[in-house]
Every structure is written in C-alpha cells, then in structure tokens.
Design a protein around this motif. Structure first.
Motif, short mmCIF file in Angstrom:
data_model
loop_
_atom_site.label_atom_id
_atom_site.label_comp_id
_atom_site.label_asym_id
_atom_site.label_seq_id
_atom_site.Cartn_x
_atom_site.Cartn_y
_atom_site.Cartn_z
N GLN A 110 -25.82 37.74 -27.42
CA GLN A 110 -24.79 38.78 -27.47
C GLN A 110 -23.64 38.37 -28.39
OE1 GLN A 110 -23.38 40.23 -23.65
NE2 GLN A 110 -25.42 40.02 -22.76
N SER A 138 -29.92 39.32 -28.69
CA SER A 138 -30.05 39.36 -27.23
C SER A 138 -31.34 40.11 -26.86
CB SER A 138 -28.85 40.11 -26.64
OG SER A 138 -28.99 40.20 -25.24
N SER A 164 -45.76 34.41 -27.69
CA SER A 164 -45.54 35.19 -26.48
C SER A 164 -45.10 34.25 -25.37
CB SER A 164 -46.82 35.92 -26.04
OG SER A 164 -46.63 36.44 -24.73
N CYS A 211 -36.77 32.96 -22.12
CA CYS A 211 -38.15 32.97 -21.62
C CYS A 211 -39.03 31.98 -22.39
CB CYS A 211 -38.75 34.37 -21.71
SG CYS A 211 -38.06 35.48 -20.48
N PHE A 248 -43.31 32.22 -16.66
CA PHE A 248 -42.71 33.37 -17.35
C PHE A 248 -41.72 34.06 -16.42
CE2 PHE A 248 -42.86 37.99 -18.48
CZ PHE A 248 -42.11 37.88 -19.63
N LEU A 249 -40.53 34.32 -16.95
CA LEU A 249 -39.49 35.00 -16.18
C LEU A 249 -39.67 36.51 -16.31
CD1 LEU A 249 -36.26 33.05 -17.28
CD2 LEU A 249 -37.49 32.80 -15.12
N1 LIG Z 1 -43.72 41.20 -22.77
C1 LIG Z 1 -42.91 40.18 -22.99
N2 LIG Z 1 -41.65 40.21 -22.52
C2 LIG Z 1 -40.85 39.16 -22.78
C3 LIG Z 1 -41.28 38.04 -23.53
N3 LIG Z 1 -40.26 37.16 -23.65
C4 LIG Z 1 -39.24 37.72 -22.97
N4 LIG Z 1 -39.59 38.90 -22.44
C5 LIG Z 1 -38.73 39.80 -21.67
O1 LIG Z 1 -37.63 40.17 -22.49
C6 LIG Z 1 -36.42 40.21 -21.75
C7 LIG Z 1 -35.39 39.32 -22.39
O2 LIG Z 1 -35.81 37.97 -22.33
P1 LIG Z 1 -34.77 36.74 -22.43
O3 LIG Z 1 -35.56 35.52 -22.62
O4 LIG Z 1 -33.84 36.76 -21.29
O5 LIG Z 1 -33.98 37.14 -23.76
P2 LIG Z 1 -32.87 36.29 -24.53
O6 LIG Z 1 -33.23 36.25 -25.96
O7 LIG Z 1 -32.67 35.00 -23.86
O8 LIG Z 1 -31.57 37.21 -24.36
P3 LIG Z 1 -30.02 36.73 -24.35
O9 LIG Z 1 -29.88 35.65 -23.34
O10 LIG Z 1 -29.22 37.95 -24.01
O11 LIG Z 1 -29.70 36.28 -25.74
C8 LIG Z 1 -36.78 39.82 -20.32
O12 LIG Z 1 -36.93 41.00 -19.54
C9 LIG Z 1 -38.11 39.11 -20.45
O13 LIG Z 1 -38.93 39.24 -19.30
C10 LIG Z 1 -42.63 38.04 -24.02
O14 LIG Z 1 -43.12 37.13 -24.70
N5 LIG Z 1 -43.39 39.14 -23.72
#
Ligand SMILES: Nc1nc2c(ncn2[C@@H]2O[C@H](COP(=O)(O)OP(=O)(O)OP(=O)(O)O)[C@@H](O)[C@H]2O)c(=O)[nH]1
Ligand SMILES: [Mg+2]
Length: 244
Positions: free
Chosen positions: A111, A60, A195, A66, A76-77
C-alpha cells in the motif's frame, strides 16, 4: 500504484542480518575460499555460514505475504486478505551446495501509505523479488514504476527477479506469460511465474536468489560461474495455460 514521491525515511532501521557479505557492493567482499564456520542465527537455532537480506516488493494484493508463508511454512493463507502493515520479516536457512545460507526475508506492505517506511529498507537489501499478479493488469503495469523506485532507493547492483504470481487462477488470468517474459527481457531481469497457492516455482525463486548471492560473495576461482537467468529458465516449471 500511484507514483507519489515520498521522502526517504530515516526513522526505520532494519535489524542487522548477521554480518551479511557483499552482494550489493556496499560492504567488503568476503575473501574467496572455503565457507566460514557455521554460527548460530541471531535468535539461536539454525546455524549458517552466510546471511543475506531479501525484500519482497510489488502492489498490494499480489501475494507477497502468501509467497513468503508458502516458502517458510509450506502453507497457503487462503480466505480473507489481510494487508501487511509496514514491514515484517522471516528467516530461513537453506543449504546451497553445502553452504548454509540464511535468508532474512522482508515482506513489505504494497500500500502506498507505507511507502516511506519501506524506502528505508531498500538500501540494505541484497536482493529484491518484484511481484505482480497475473490476474491484475494494473499490478503488471506498475512494474515499471516499481523499477524506478528500486533504482532510486536500492543498491545499484542489487539482485533482482520478476515474478508473476497467482498462475493457478487460469480463468482470471489477464497477463500472458509472454508479456511477463517480454517485460523481463526488456529490463534484463530473470523471470518466473509462481503460485503461492500451489507452491509452483516458489522454492525455486528463493533458491535461485540464494545461489546467486552465495556465488557473488564466495565464489572460488575453480567454481563454474552461476547464471541466474539460465538457472531459472532451465529449472522453472512452465504454466501451460495461455489465456487470454
Ligand atoms: N489464487 C491465488 N491467490 C493468491 C495467491 N497468492 C496470494 N493470493 C491471495 O491474494 C490475496 C493477497 O495476498 P497477500 O499475500 O496478502 O498480498 P500482499 O502482496 O502481501 O499484499 P499487501 O500486504 O497489501 O502488500 C489473498 O487473499 C491471498 O489468499 C496465489 O498464488 N494464488
Ligand atoms: Mg502482505
């Protein structure tokens, strides 16, 4: 990620990608030859020749959602982290050497509590993108456990790629590029750093997998063999930072 074992769920079932060809050996291979005629995707709109299912997995917060949003929408979120609940999917059609390849990309929840739901989806996946976060050592240390899970639930010849995400966060980096490369080599996986924030290597990761799957399903005898490892090594943009 704790590796508490959860029972295989029978309840959840993936919407069928339209007759995906054999990339994982579970279905008969499409005969070699010219691509089949294009057909509309399930929801109408984009036409495609072949379809594949790709799953995003990893702890997670590593950036799976993203990465998918970056690939699908080019955005980008940023801001508040909204953890995925259960599983979600998006479609995108790519042109791979003149063939329309539809990717149905499944974004899983990292998660632990959703693990039994996601297990049910592994078996239909043609490819898996396994992510860790270069600013989070635990997510890197958990890769081995993820691989154990993949070997247990996915098709034995599923296409697999390791991605170290968030390389834009140079100051916070705790996993060196070389460590990622070493781990990937140990398990024989293609590897790239990405990224979702800047878009570095994001399109490339999905394109590389699409090329691999297309090649597996419809390679003509005259076509040169596509080598996923070589392709990502050659095309991947390096990250200059070397911290820590
Ligand atoms: N700096 C940076 N932040 C990132 C990047 N990718 C994701 N984030 C940040 O990391 C956090 C988690 O990103 P998610 O894509 O929601 O993570 P996830 O793997 O989908 O997490 P789960 O849904 O819980 O499994 C967020 O606050 C994003 O903005 C990246 O490449 N660079
Ligand atoms: Mg998510």
């Amino acid at each position: 990620m704790s590796r508490k074992k959860t029972p295989r769920s029978k309840g959840a079932s993936a919407p069928a990608a339209s007759a995906p060809p054999a990339a994982n050996g579970s279905r008969p291979a499409r005969p070699i030859g010219p691509p089949p005629p294009a057909r509309p995707s399930l929801g109408g709109g984009d036409f495609y020749n072949v379809a594949f299912k790709i799953m995003l997995v990893g702890d997670s917060g590593v950036g799976k959602t993203c990465l998918l949003v970056r690939f699908k929408d080019g955005a980008f979120l940023a801001g508040t982290f909204i953890s995925t609940v259960g599983i979600d999917f998006r479609n995108k059609v790519l042109d791979v050497d003149g063939v329309k390849v539809k990717l149905q990309i499944w974004d899983t929840a990292g998660q632990e509590r959703f693990r039994s739901v996601t297990h049910a989806y592994y078996r239909d996946a043609h490819a898996l993108l396994l992510l860790y976060d270069v600013t989070n050592k635990a997510s890197f240390d958990n890769i081995q456990a993820w691989l154990t899970e993949i070997h247990e639930y996915a098709q034995h010849n599923v296409a697999l790629m390791l991605l170290g995400n968030k390389v834009d966060s140079a100051q916070e980096r705790v996993v060196k590029r070389e460590d990622g490369e070493k781990l990937a080599k140990e398990y024989g996986l293609p590897f790239m750093e990405t990224s979702a924030k800047t878009g570095l290597n994001v399109d490339l990761a999905f394109t590389a997998i699409a090329k691999e799957l297309k090649q597996r399903s419809m390679k003509a005898p005259s076509e040169p063999h596509f080598r996923l490892h070589d392709y990502v090594k050659r095309e991947g943009q390096g990250t200059s930072c070397c911290r820590p």
